[in-house]
Design a protein around this motif. Sequence first.
Motif, PDB file in Angstrom:
ATOM      1  N   LEU A 145       5.100  -8.842   0.304  1.00 52.22           N
ATOM      2  CA  LEU A 145       6.420  -8.195   0.237  1.00 52.22           C
ATOM      3  C   LEU A 145       6.659  -7.578  -1.145  1.00 52.22           C
ATOM      4  N   THR A 146       6.219  -8.268  -2.183  1.00 49.57           N
ATOM      5  CA  THR A 146       6.363  -7.722  -3.544  1.00 49.57           C
ATOM      6  C   THR A 146       5.534  -6.446  -3.683  1.00 49.57           C
ATOM      7  N   PHE A 147       4.329  -6.482  -3.141  1.00 50.50           N
ATOM      8  CA  PHE A 147       3.437  -5.324  -3.222  1.00 50.50           C
ATOM      9  C   PHE A 147       4.041  -4.117  -2.510  1.00 50.50           C
ATOM     10  N   LYS A 148       4.604  -4.369  -1.331  1.00 44.72           N
ATOM     11  CA  LYS A 148       5.194  -3.275  -0.561  1.00 44.72           C
ATOM     12  C   LYS A 148       6.452  -2.740  -1.240  1.00 44.72           C
ATOM     13  N   THR A 149       7.147  -3.605  -1.978  1.00 43.10           N
ATOM     14  CA  THR A 149       8.392  -3.175  -2.631  1.00 43.10           C
ATOM     15  C   THR A 149       8.131  -2.520  -3.985  1.00 43.10           C
ATOM     16  N   LEU A 150       7.240  -3.162  -4.781  1.00 42.08           N
ATOM     17  CA  LEU A 150       7.062  -2.706  -6.166  1.00 42.08           C
ATOM     18  C   LEU A 150       5.733  -1.999  -6.436  1.00 42.08           C
TER      19      LEU A 150
ATOM     20  N   ARG B 242       1.365  -6.770  -6.882  1.00 40.37           N
ATOM     21  CA  ARG B 242       1.542  -8.046  -6.195  1.00 40.37           C
ATOM     22  C   ARG B 242       2.386  -9.034  -7.002  1.00 40.37           C
ATOM     23  N   ASP B 243       2.222  -9.026  -8.332  1.00 39.67           N
ATOM     24  CA  ASP B 243       2.995  -9.963  -9.168  1.00 39.67           C
ATOM     25  C   ASP B 243       4.299  -9.302  -9.576  1.00 39.67           C
ATOM     26  N   ILE B 244       5.373 -10.110  -9.605  1.00 38.68           N
ATOM     27  CA  ILE B 244       6.646  -9.539 -10.047  1.00 38.68           C
ATOM     28  C   ILE B 244       6.569  -9.176 -11.528  1.00 38.68           C
TER      29      ILE B 244
ATOM     30  N   THR C 150      -5.132  -1.204 -10.076  1.00 36.18           N
ATOM     31  CA  THR C 150      -4.687   0.179  -9.906  1.00 36.18           C
ATOM     32  C   THR C 150      -3.579   0.196  -8.859  1.00 36.18           C
ATOM     33  N   PRO C 151      -2.319   0.157  -9.262  1.00 32.63           N
ATOM     34  CA  PRO C 151      -1.253   0.096  -8.267  1.00 32.63           C
ATOM     35  C   PRO C 151      -1.293   1.278  -7.325  1.00 32.63           C
ATOM     36  N   ASP C 152      -1.035   0.972  -6.058  1.00 36.25           N
ATOM     37  CA  ASP C 152      -1.038   2.036  -5.064  1.00 36.25           C
ATOM     38  C   ASP C 152       0.323   2.731  -5.100  1.00 36.25           C
ATOM     39  N   THR C 153       0.402   3.777  -5.908  1.00 38.20           N
ATOM     40  CA  THR C 153       1.695   4.418  -6.132  1.00 38.20           C
ATOM     41  C   THR C 153       2.224   5.139  -4.892  1.00 38.20           C
TER      42      THR C 153
ATOM     43  N   PHE D 118      13.548  -0.977   2.457  1.00 37.27           N
ATOM     44  CA  PHE D 118      13.217  -1.777   3.637  1.00 37.27           C
ATOM     45  C   PHE D 118      12.523  -3.077   3.232  1.00 37.27           C
ATOM     46  N   TYR D 119      11.474  -2.928   2.398  1.00 41.07           N
ATOM     47  CA  TYR D 119      10.732  -4.128   2.011  1.00 41.07           C
ATOM     48  C   TYR D 119      11.521  -4.983   1.017  1.00 41.07           C
TER      49      TYR D 119
END
Length: 316
Positions: free
Chosen positions: A114-119, A122-124, A131-134, A145-146
């Motif tokens: 959920l953190t990954f989908k929102t931000l 994966r880590d807050i 490499t964040p999936d922008t 939504f997430y």
Amino acid sequence: MRGTKSLHIARRLIQIGFLLFIFLMPVFDILRYDTATKELYLFGEVWSLGLKDGILLDQSMGGATHVAVQFFLKAILPWIILLSIFPVLGLLLGRFFCGWMCPEGALFELADFLTFKTLGRRDIFGKHPPTPDTTLLSSKWNMLFYGLLSAMFLLIVPPLTGIALTGYFIAPKTIWQQITTGDLTFGVKAGIIGVSTYMFVTSILVRHTFCKYVCAAGLMQMLFGWISPVSLGIKFDRENFSKCTDCKGCEKVCFMNVKPRLPKKDINCVNCGECITACKKELGDDCLFSYGFGDNVAQNTASDKKQILFEKPIVQ
Ligand code: SF4
Ligand code: SF4
């Protein structure tokens, strides 16, 4: 690609099954201690030493042997079995239980997702994956939504866990009655609030750091897996290293922050196999990771490590 995600799906199904099993064990009296009646329920029955009536008055050799055997079978043996579960698991399977069955680990992974989908990470507080999936952040609606799902997770999962785990000490029927009437005793309130607070804090702040440094079951598997020459582990095919495209898929999916291409035995690896799935997605049947038992796979050389960490491998 067919079959690429079968390992991942199998793991998710086992995690869900085990989570339900842990939550429902007290409901079906498979395991619970009733603090009101002071009775231990085991597989649907009240546990007892199984001594015949009046046996303690029997001073004969037969009577003494009966008491000794029953005491060993019903009081000592269960403890020996209970205490040896995680060391034996570690010796044979490394931290497989953590990666495939642990209910808390599964909930931490859900929080990660959920953190990954929102931000987009994966880590807050950290930067993982590397490499964040922008593209995930392309839509504000997606984030919203997430974000809402994450809030629901925090509102629902900790109290639900609190109710389920309190059932190990107070009869689930009693808890349910108290919840539906809104008349909660001190014990029920303390159990639910205590576990909820713990789950709330660990789900936000700690997650897999708890698995690495605090969890006794995890540490036992880690220690015994580390010293075992035959335990299950993830093997990297060094012979075919040149096929690696350096996509970093294996690193991105690793929620334990292991670099799976580095020397094979990392004590934090929980044998979840997500790096296998990621590499299969990239290389198909040429996937460079596999499960294997024992230490018979060569370690990466120093130059391999340098290449993995700093240089892009040559693609064949
Ligand atoms: S290295 Fe692979 S198997 Fe080990 S924890 Fe990371 S993703 Fe899971
Ligand atoms: S080992 Fe596989 S998943 Fe990892 S970087 Fe190389 S190709 Fe990608």
